[in-house]
Motif scaffolding. Structure first.
Motif, short mmCIF file in Angstrom:
data_model
loop_
_atom_site.label_atom_id
_atom_site.label_comp_id
_atom_site.label_asym_id
_atom_site.label_seq_id
_atom_site.Cartn_x
_atom_site.Cartn_y
_atom_site.Cartn_z
N ASP A 97 1.08 -0.92 0.12
CA ASP A 97 -0.34 -0.03 -0.17
C ASP A 97 1.01 1.23 -0.18
N GLN A 98 1.98 1.44 1.02
CA GLN A 98 2.68 2.17 0.73
C GLN A 98 3.84 2.78 -0.01
N MET A 99 4.12 1.46 -1.02
CA MET A 99 5.31 2.20 -2.40
C MET A 99 4.47 2.15 -3.07
N ASP A 100 2.84 1.07 -3.71
CA ASP A 100 2.19 2.56 -4.69
C ASP A 100 1.54 3.45 -3.92
N LYS A 101 2.15 4.36 -3.53
CA LYS A 101 2.00 5.94 -2.95
C LYS A 101 3.05 6.42 -3.23
N GLN A 102 3.90 5.32 -3.32
CA GLN A 102 4.73 6.07 -3.76
C GLN A 102 6.46 6.63 -2.57
N MET A 103 5.81 5.72 -1.17
CA MET A 103 6.87 5.11 -0.60
C MET A 103 8.37 4.64 -0.65
N THR A 104 9.20 4.76 -0.18
CA THR A 104 10.45 3.57 -0.67
C THR A 104 9.84 2.37 0.17
N PHE A 105 10.81 1.39 0.10
CA PHE A 105 9.99 0.23 0.62
C PHE A 105 10.96 0.18 2.39
N GLU A 106 12.06 1.26 2.94
CA GLU A 106 11.74 1.40 3.96
C GLU A 106 11.17 2.49 4.30
N GLN A 107 10.90 4.00 4.45
CA GLN A 107 9.47 4.04 4.40
C GLN A 107 8.55 3.56 4.61
N SER A 108 8.19 2.66 3.82
CA SER A 108 6.56 2.46 4.09
C SER A 108 6.70 0.79 5.39
N LEU A 109 7.90 0.33 6.19
CA LEU A 109 8.30 -0.44 7.06
C LEU A 109 8.40 0.95 8.31
N ARG A 110 8.06 2.35 8.74
CA ARG A 110 8.49 3.17 9.52
C ARG A 110 7.17 2.42 10.70
N HIS A 130 13.16 -5.92 -7.00
CA HIS A 130 12.75 -4.50 -8.12
C HIS A 130 13.91 -5.31 -9.65
N ILE A 131 12.69 -5.77 -11.11
CA ILE A 131 12.87 -5.98 -12.30
C ILE A 131 12.54 -4.94 -13.25
N GLU A 132 13.27 -4.23 -13.82
CA GLU A 132 13.28 -3.58 -14.84
C GLU A 132 14.11 -3.73 -16.05
N GLY A 133 14.06 -3.66 -17.04
CA GLY A 133 14.88 -3.57 -18.08
C GLY A 133 16.01 -4.13 -18.38
N GLY A 134 15.46 -5.10 -17.79
CA GLY A 134 16.65 -6.69 -17.43
C GLY A 134 18.16 -6.43 -16.64
N GLU A 135 17.18 -5.12 -15.14
CA GLU A 135 18.42 -5.14 -14.58
C GLU A 135 17.25 -5.16 -13.83
N TYR A 136 18.42 -6.38 -12.26
CA TYR A 136 17.52 -6.40 -11.03
C TYR A 136 18.33 -5.86 -9.90
N ASN A 137 17.81 -5.79 -8.65
CA ASN A 137 18.38 -5.36 -7.68
C ASN A 137 16.92 -6.02 -6.37
N TYR A 138 17.73 -5.89 -5.15
CA TYR A 138 16.86 -6.24 -4.05
C TYR A 138 17.57 -5.61 -2.56
N ALA A 139 16.33 -5.54 -1.64
CA ALA A 139 16.42 -5.35 -0.72
C ALA A 139 15.51 -6.08 0.86
N MET A 140 16.32 -5.70 1.61
CA MET A 140 16.07 -6.91 2.36
C MET A 140 16.30 -5.92 4.43
N SER A 141 14.90 -5.99 4.97
CA SER A 141 14.65 -5.79 5.85
C SER A 141 14.59 -6.33 7.01
N ILE A 142 14.68 -6.20 8.22
CA ILE A 142 14.54 -6.78 10.30
C ILE A 142 14.02 -6.05 10.86
N LEU A 143 12.73 -5.98 11.47
CA LEU A 143 12.05 -4.54 12.57
C LEU A 143 12.48 -5.77 13.97
N LYS A 144 13.02 -5.33 14.91
CA LYS A 144 13.13 -6.68 16.04
C LYS A 144 13.69 -5.79 17.08
N SER A 145 13.27 -6.22 17.95
CA SER A 145 12.49 -5.39 19.67
C SER A 145 14.27 -5.55 19.77
#
Length: 237
Positions: A97-110, A130-145
């Motif tokens: 929902d948040q990335m659909d509103k143009q937030m970044t991956f990190e911002q969406s989890l705040r 994220h795959i676009e135009g033959g290019e690929y990148n990814y990210a991972m996140s962890i939220l913990k106590s």
């Protein structure tokens, strides 16, 4: 960082909990991800993965035995355009929902934190490809106590640009089986990956602890055109 064998890593840990693997196949043609769930309680083990549009969701294998659905029923995988979201909870929807509103991956989890299941305070782990135009990148996140202290939430995001062929990263909720369950520590582990989706699916499933494994999802995405293959394995077939 030394590359670990994913087979040995899984075999030597009876309870990593829920885990996300993201990487690139050795031939460099596919972006790959896997997500698995495990369970120690009857409620956690009473689940299967089912296809839901371009993603998947969990549902109770035996609805009559479903106790608390709040932390076990969710959509682990959703697709937003050229982005594939993989998480261990309902933060999948938050990211979508948040990335659909143009937030970044990190911002969406705040607005999210670890799960409210003290004393474990299970981390929320998430990944995005994220795959676009033959290019690929990814990210991972962890939220913990903060070392089991729920008064503080520690947030970590790891971004992987131009991933190297034959390498994958593995992040999971728990370090090992204990009481309370200790949260994952450090950066996502560097592990191996295979070109063949069926071979890799079998490798992962066979090395997950037999008593605790519940379900496994694997997807390989063609970096050139975005087409994909999916495999799902449920203990309760």
């Amino acid at each position: 960082m030394e590359m670990k064998s994913i087979a040995e890593t899984l075999k030597n840990n009876s309870y990593p909990g829920r885990g996300i693997i993201i990487g690139k196949t050795p031939n460099g043609k596919k972006a790959a991800t896997a997500y698995f769930i495990m369970g120690r309680s009857e409620n956690s083990r009473n689940r299967v993965f089912v296809v839901d549009g371009e993603g998947i969701r969990t549902e109770a294998y035996d609805p009559s035995k479903l106790e608390d659905p709040s932390l076990i029923i969710y959509a682990p995988v959703r697709v937003l355009g050229n982005k594939t979201i993989v998480t261990n909870g309902d933060q999948t929807d938050t990211i979508f929902d948040q990335m659909d509103k143009q937030m970044t991956f990190e911002q969406s989890l705040r607005c999210r934190e670890f799960e409210p299941d003290g004393p474990n305070y299970t981390p929320r782990i998430s990944g995005i490809m994220h795959i676009e135009g033959g290019e690929y990148n990814y990210a991972m996140s962890i939220l913990k106590s903060n070392n089991g202290n729920p008064a503080a939430c520690n947030r970590y995001t790891f971004a992987f640009n131009n991933p190297v062929a034959g390498e994958a990263r593995f992040i999971h909720t728990y370090m090992n089986d204990a009481n309370p369950l200790p949260s994952f520590e450090g950066e996502p582990e560097l592990v191996d990956i295979l070109d063949d989706i069926d071979e890799y699916t079998n490798l992962l499933w066979e090395n997950l602890n037999e008593a605790n494994k519940v379900s496994l999802f694997v997807r390989y995405i063609n970096i050139e055109d975005g087409s994909y293959e999916t495999r799902i394995v449920n203990k309760h077939a």
